[in-house]
Design a protein around this motif. Structure first.
Motif, PDB file in Angstrom:
ATOM      1  N   TYR A 191      -8.370  21.981 125.008  1.00  0.00           N
ATOM      2  CA  TYR A 191      -9.181  23.194 125.129  1.00  0.00           C
ATOM      3  C   TYR A 191     -10.576  22.700 125.481  1.00  0.00           C
ATOM      4  N   ALA A 242      -6.084  18.872 121.972  1.00  0.00           N
ATOM      5  CA  ALA A 242      -5.260  19.443 120.891  1.00  0.00           C
ATOM      6  C   ALA A 242      -3.930  18.712 120.755  1.00  0.00           C
ATOM      7  N   ARG A 300      -0.512  19.728 108.928  1.00  0.00           N
ATOM      8  CA  ARG A 300      -1.674  20.454 108.388  1.00  0.00           C
ATOM      9  C   ARG A 300      -2.252  21.440 109.397  1.00  0.00           C
ATOM     10  N   ASN A 301      -3.122  22.295 108.896  1.00  0.00           N
ATOM     11  CA  ASN A 301      -3.878  23.192 109.764  1.00  0.00           C
ATOM     12  C   ASN A 301      -4.609  22.394 110.821  1.00  0.00           C
ATOM     13  N   GLY A 302      -4.525  22.858 112.063  1.00  0.00           N
ATOM     14  CA  GLY A 302      -5.239  22.182 113.140  1.00  0.00           C
ATOM     15  C   GLY A 302      -4.504  21.002 113.740  1.00  0.00           C
ATOM     16  N   ALA A 303      -3.281  20.742 113.269  1.00  0.00           N
ATOM     17  CA  ALA A 303      -2.519  19.585 113.762  1.00  0.00           C
ATOM     18  C   ALA A 303      -2.062  19.769 115.214  1.00  0.00           C
ATOM     19  N   GLY A 304      -1.966  21.047 115.649  1.00  0.00           N
ATOM     20  CA  GLY A 304      -1.546  21.309 117.028  1.00  0.00           C
ATOM     21  C   GLY A 304      -0.206  22.026 117.142  1.00  0.00           C
ATOM     22  N   LYS A 305       0.301  22.544 116.022  1.00  0.00           N
ATOM     23  CA  LYS A 305       1.627  23.177 116.022  1.00  0.00           C
ATOM     24  C   LYS A 305       1.673  24.418 116.934  1.00  0.00           C
ATOM     25  N   THR A 306       0.703  25.302 116.739  1.00  0.00           N
ATOM     26  CA  THR A 306       0.667  26.517 117.564  1.00  0.00           C
ATOM     27  C   THR A 306       0.486  26.159 119.036  1.00  0.00           C
ATOM     28  N   THR A 307      -0.372  25.189 119.298  1.00  0.00           N
ATOM     29  CA  THR A 307      -0.607  24.765 120.685  1.00  0.00           C
ATOM     30  C   THR A 307       0.687  24.264 121.320  1.00  0.00           C
ATOM     31  N   GLN A 328       2.308  33.418 115.851  1.00  0.00           N
ATOM     32  CA  GLN A 328       1.554  33.403 114.594  1.00  0.00           C
ATOM     33  C   GLN A 328       0.786  34.728 114.505  1.00  0.00           C
TER      34      GLN A 328
END
Ligand SMILES: Nc1ncnc2c1ncn2[C@@H]1O[C@H](COP(=O)(O)OP(=O)(O)O)[C@@H](O)[C@H]1O
Ligand SMILES: [Mg+2]
Length: 236
Positions: free
Chosen positions: A11, A16, A35-42, A83
């Motif tokens: 980004y 990411a 964890r949060n911010g690990a890149g799962k959603t990306t 999400q």
């Protein structure tokens, strides 16, 4: 069925994903934790065409998906339960289901009707609330609707992004039991879940993502018994 090879997504200047490798075989449930911010959603968004891939490949049944528009990826029978659910709050439950089947409704309205009934059998609460505005549903009901809406597009491969988020334990169980059940309907699943223990207990294999790359992968049953994983990710 799906293979992700050396995938990079950024980004702006923020990287990411940094060389993600992952594969999913037909009929598997694969969990993606981290964890949060690990890149799962990306990663899910890269698979379904919602973010631009910088380099690397996403292949589905051997076909390169890079650069294909999200709606064309959906036509390849890949479903996405995003999400935060993202249902249409000002439309009724039933209208949301019909919108999920928008590629089929003109060609085969009878089939769409049949599928709506199938979803009402899966989640009788949705049937009770069929005329209710989706925005007025509880969180758990909205998650049911988000899942049913994705199923209305008749996907064979489904990615789910934290379906348990913000739900009470009873709804968490209902949703995750339903995800596990989808295997018997021939679906292949990639499940992102904060509740790592629950995700590992319904999946065949898992990947742990950390800072945009796969840190650990293995059979879910083995990861559940791995001290390091338990301490780092399964604390709750
Ligand atoms: N639209 C965006 N613009 C800029 N940075 C983003 C955006 N979305 C996510 N990121 C960043 O990318 C990284 C991965 O985010 P995300 O894929 O949402 O992680 P996860 O789903 O594992 O919590 C994080 O550092 C996040 O801040
Ligand atoms: Mg996320």
């Amino acid at each position: 069925m799906l293979s992700v090879n050396e995938l990079y997504v950024r980004y702006g200047r923020a990287q990411a994903l940094r060389g993600v490798n992952l594969h999913i075989d037909e009929g598997e449930i694969v969990a993606l934790i981290g964890r949060n911010g690990a890149g799962k959603t990306t990663l899910l968004r890269a698979i379904t065409g919602l973010v631009k891939i910088s380099s690397g490949e996403v292949r589905y049944k051997g076909e390169l998906l890079n650069g294909i528009q999200a709606h064309d990826i959906m036509k390849k029978r890949i479903g996405h339960v995003p999400q935060g659910r993202q249902i249409f709050g000002d439309q009724t439950v039933e209208e949301n289901l019909i919108l999920g089947a928008y590629t089929k409704i003109k060609k085969n309205p009878a089939l769409v009707k049949e599928w709506i009934e199938r979803e009402y059998t899966r989640f009788p609460r949705l049937k009770e609330r069929r005329k209710q505005q989706a925005g007025t549903l509880s969180g758990g009901e909205q998650q049911m609707l988000a899942l049913s809406r994705a199923l209305m597009a008749d996907p064979e491969f489904i990615v789910l992004d934290e379906p348990s988020m913000g739900l009470s334990p009873l709804f968490v169980k209902l949703i995750l039991d339903t995800v596990a059940q989808l295997r018997t309907e021939g679906k292949t699943i990639l499940l992102v879940e904060q509740l790592a223990k629950a995700a590992l207990s319904i999946s065949d294999r898992a990947y742990v993502l950390s800072s945009g790359a796969v840190e650990i992968t293995g059979a879910s049953s083995e990861l559940l018994h791995d001290e390091k994983i338990v301490q780092t990710y399964l604390g709750a």
